[in-house]
Design a protein around this motif. Structure first.
Motif, PDB file in Angstrom:
ATOM      1  N   ARG A 150       0.812  -1.224   0.000  1.00  0.00           N
ATOM      2  CA  ARG A 150       0.000   0.000   0.000  1.00  0.00           C
ATOM      3  C   ARG A 150       0.846   1.274   0.000  1.00  0.00           C
ATOM      4  O   ARG A 150       0.472   2.271  -0.616  1.00  0.00           O
ATOM      5  CB  ARG A 150      -0.921   0.003   1.220  1.00  0.00           C
ATOM      6  CG  ARG A 150      -1.853  -1.189   1.278  1.00  0.00           C
ATOM      7  CD  ARG A 150      -2.750  -1.280   0.044  1.00  0.00           C
ATOM      8  NE  ARG A 150      -3.698  -2.384   0.156  1.00  0.00           N
ATOM      9  CZ  ARG A 150      -4.563  -2.718  -0.794  1.00  0.00           C
ATOM     10  NH1 ARG A 150      -4.588  -2.032  -1.936  1.00  0.00           N
ATOM     11  NH2 ARG A 150      -5.393  -3.729  -0.617  1.00  0.00           N
ATOM     12  N   SER A 151       1.983   1.247   0.705  1.00  0.00           N
ATOM     13  CA  SER A 151       2.815   2.440   0.769  1.00  0.00           C
ATOM     14  C   SER A 151       4.237   2.046   1.132  1.00  0.00           C
ATOM     15  O   SER A 151       4.514   0.895   1.513  1.00  0.00           O
ATOM     16  CB  SER A 151       2.274   3.444   1.793  1.00  0.00           C
ATOM     17  OG  SER A 151       2.373   2.919   3.106  1.00  0.00           O
ATOM     18  N   PHE A 152       5.144   2.993   1.017  1.00  0.00           N
ATOM     19  CA  PHE A 152       6.539   2.757   1.369  1.00  0.00           C
ATOM     20  C   PHE A 152       7.210   4.092   1.645  1.00  0.00           C
ATOM     21  O   PHE A 152       6.722   5.154   1.243  1.00  0.00           O
ATOM     22  CB  PHE A 152       7.281   2.022   0.237  1.00  0.00           C
ATOM     23  CG  PHE A 152       7.367   2.802  -1.051  1.00  0.00           C
ATOM     24  CD1 PHE A 152       8.463   3.625  -1.324  1.00  0.00           C
ATOM     25  CD2 PHE A 152       6.358   2.725  -2.001  1.00  0.00           C
ATOM     26  CE1 PHE A 152       8.539   4.346  -2.504  1.00  0.00           C
ATOM     27  CE2 PHE A 152       6.431   3.445  -3.186  1.00  0.00           C
ATOM     28  CZ  PHE A 152       7.519   4.259  -3.436  1.00  0.00           C
ATOM     29  N   VAL A 242       0.226   2.522  -5.278  1.00  0.00           N
ATOM     30  CA  VAL A 242       1.173   2.402  -4.161  1.00  0.00           C
ATOM     31  C   VAL A 242       1.772   3.784  -3.913  1.00  0.00           C
ATOM     32  O   VAL A 242       2.283   4.428  -4.823  1.00  0.00           O
ATOM     33  CB  VAL A 242       2.284   1.384  -4.482  1.00  0.00           C
ATOM     34  CG1 VAL A 242       3.298   1.325  -3.343  1.00  0.00           C
ATOM     35  CG2 VAL A 242       1.686   0.005  -4.742  1.00  0.00           C
ATOM     36  N   MET A 243       1.689   4.249  -2.667  1.00  0.00           N
ATOM     37  CA  MET A 243       2.114   5.599  -2.323  1.00  0.00           C
ATOM     38  C   MET A 243       3.504   5.576  -1.698  1.00  0.00           C
ATOM     39  O   MET A 243       3.794   4.744  -0.836  1.00  0.00           O
ATOM     40  CB  MET A 243       1.120   6.234  -1.350  1.00  0.00           C
ATOM     41  CG  MET A 243      -0.332   6.202  -1.835  1.00  0.00           C
ATOM     42  SD  MET A 243      -0.555   7.065  -3.413  1.00  0.00           S
ATOM     43  CE  MET A 243      -0.195   8.759  -2.916  1.00  0.00           C
ATOM     44  N   GLY A 244       4.361   6.514  -2.118  1.00  0.00           N
ATOM     45  CA  GLY A 244       5.726   6.536  -1.615  1.00  0.00           C
ATOM     46  C   GLY A 244       6.180   7.902  -1.148  1.00  0.00           C
ATOM     47  O   GLY A 244       5.776   8.926  -1.708  1.00  0.00           O
ATOM     48  N   GLY A 265       2.513  -3.409   3.704  1.00  0.00           N
ATOM     49  CA  GLY A 265       1.488  -4.150   2.994  1.00  0.00           C
ATOM     50  C   GLY A 265       0.289  -4.457   3.875  1.00  0.00           C
ATOM     51  O   GLY A 265       0.263  -4.124   5.063  1.00  0.00           O
ATOM     52  N   ASP A 266      -0.702  -5.096   3.293  1.00  0.00           N
ATOM     53  CA  ASP A 266      -1.912  -5.430   4.047  1.00  0.00           C
ATOM     54  C   ASP A 266      -1.633  -6.354   5.230  1.00  0.00           C
ATOM     55  O   ASP A 266      -2.345  -6.303   6.235  1.00  0.00           O
ATOM     56  CB  ASP A 266      -2.935  -6.112   3.127  1.00  0.00           C
ATOM     57  CG  ASP A 266      -3.672  -5.113   2.247  1.00  0.00           C
ATOM     58  OD1 ASP A 266      -3.613  -3.896   2.551  1.00  0.00           O
ATOM     59  OD2 ASP A 266      -4.302  -5.539   1.257  1.00  0.00           O
TER      60      ASP A 266
END
Length: 350
Positions: A150-152, A242-244, A265-266
């Motif tokens: 989902r993000s990093f 995917v948000m970074g 992640g989930d």
């Protein structure tokens, strides 16, 4: 062919690392020619490596054209990257070239056009693809170990430019040579790592800043105005929403070479860093809502060197994850978008 005969362009600090790596892969590679604009460096390295005097070139074009040279390794400042890549493409010589791909995006466009007309095996020096922890993180993401990503967050921090060290005005601060500052130097690695792990950039916003606005000229001591960034931050939406979040600077006192990523992640989190390149941290929820945190040793098959892939490329293979010319081009496209996002104070779509 028993060995690939290599011509090395640029005999500065990184050259010694490349020479060492070539020696470590001596069953497949032989350094036969060198080039540098500095005659002292040319003579010194040429003698140390046993290079014949007629294979020590002041002009890199002549080295590239040498029929005794099978492939090129280039480790030069940014303002020469485009000309060297162009010469390799025109000569049909396979090459490994330094990042960033070019100084500015305008230099990258005609290179892609030439490559499409005259493709050759090409590798861009995004060396952190070969950090074992990052390769293992990529494998675990692909296996779905933390579910949908989902993000990093990615950061690349160094401290050598900090105020206490009084670093003078060197070429990395010269916009005419570098194009950008920390962004192109360290930020290009963060961009490549995001693409390596998650896919393409869709849109981004950014802020660039110069923390130390002047530095002394190493010869005169006169203060020189700095026209490139030494801090960069940006946010991005990647493939699949995917948000970074990214940050990089050379002014992080206490950070030697700290390049790291946290991936959310989930079903869990993965953390990988150059500070512990042979391990990753895996966090996930277990039964009854309890969190488990495990340090995983990187398996042997994830320990691939940059030169292993370079040799495989020269042999006509296509190793998974090898950073090719299109990776260099896309990276430069994102760098350009970051600069425009900062200048226009807006979101840039790619």
């Amino acid at each position: 062919m028993s060995k690939f005969r290599i011509g090395l362009i640029g005999l500065g600090g990184m050259a010694q690392a490349h020479i060492r790596w070539m020696k470590e892969n001596g069953d497949n590679l032989e350094l036969v020619a060198v080039s540098d604009v500095n005659p002292d460096a040319l003579a010194k390295v040429g003698a140390e490596c046993g290079i014949a005097e007629d294979k020590r070139y002041a002009d890199f074009v002549s080295l590239i054209a040498d029929p005794d040279v099978d492939a090129i390794v280039s480790a030069t400042p940014n303002h020469t990257h485009a000309d060297i890549v162009r010469a390799c493409l025109e000569a049909g010589k396979p090459f490994m070239a330094e990042k960033p791909f070019t100084r500015v995006f305008e230099e990258a466009v005609p290179l892609l056009q030439l490559y499409e007309q005259k493709p050759v095996p090409a590798m861009i020096g995004f060396s952190y693809r070969y950090t074992p922890a990052f390769r293992y993180a990529r494998e675990l993401i692909r296996e779905g170990k933390i579910g949908a990503v989902r993000s990093f967050s990615i950061q690349y921090l160094q401290g050598w430019g900090g105020a206490p060290y009084k670093v003078p005005y060197v070429w990395r601060f010269d916009r005419r040579i570098t194009g950008t500052g920390t962004l192109g130097d360290l930020g290009s690695h963060m961009i490549d790592m995001a693409r390596f792990l998650f896919g393409e950039f869709q849109e981004l916003s950014a802020q660039l800043h110069t923390i130390i606005p002047e530095r002394p000229h190493p010869s005169t001591g006169e203060m020189v105005r700095i026209e490139v960034d030494d801090f960069a931050s940006f946010q991005a939406r990647m493939t699949g929403d995917v948000m970074g979040v990214f940050q990089t600077t050379r002014n992080a006192i206490g950070s030697g070479n700290q390049h790291e990523v946290s991936i959310y992640g989930d079903f869990g989190t993965i953390h990988a860093s150059t500070l512990d390149p042979d391990r990753i941290v895996w966090i996930r929820e277990e039964e009854k809502g309890q969190l488990a945190k495990t340090e995983l040793d990187v398996p042997k098959h994830c320990k691939v060197s940059q030169y292993e892939d370079f040799i495989a490329m020269l042999k006509g293979q296509e190793p998974d994850g090898l950073p090719g010319l299109m990776d260099g081009y896309r990276n430069q496209e994102v760098l350009d978008a970051i600069v425009r996002a900062d200048e226009q104070r807006t979101v840039i779509r790619l």
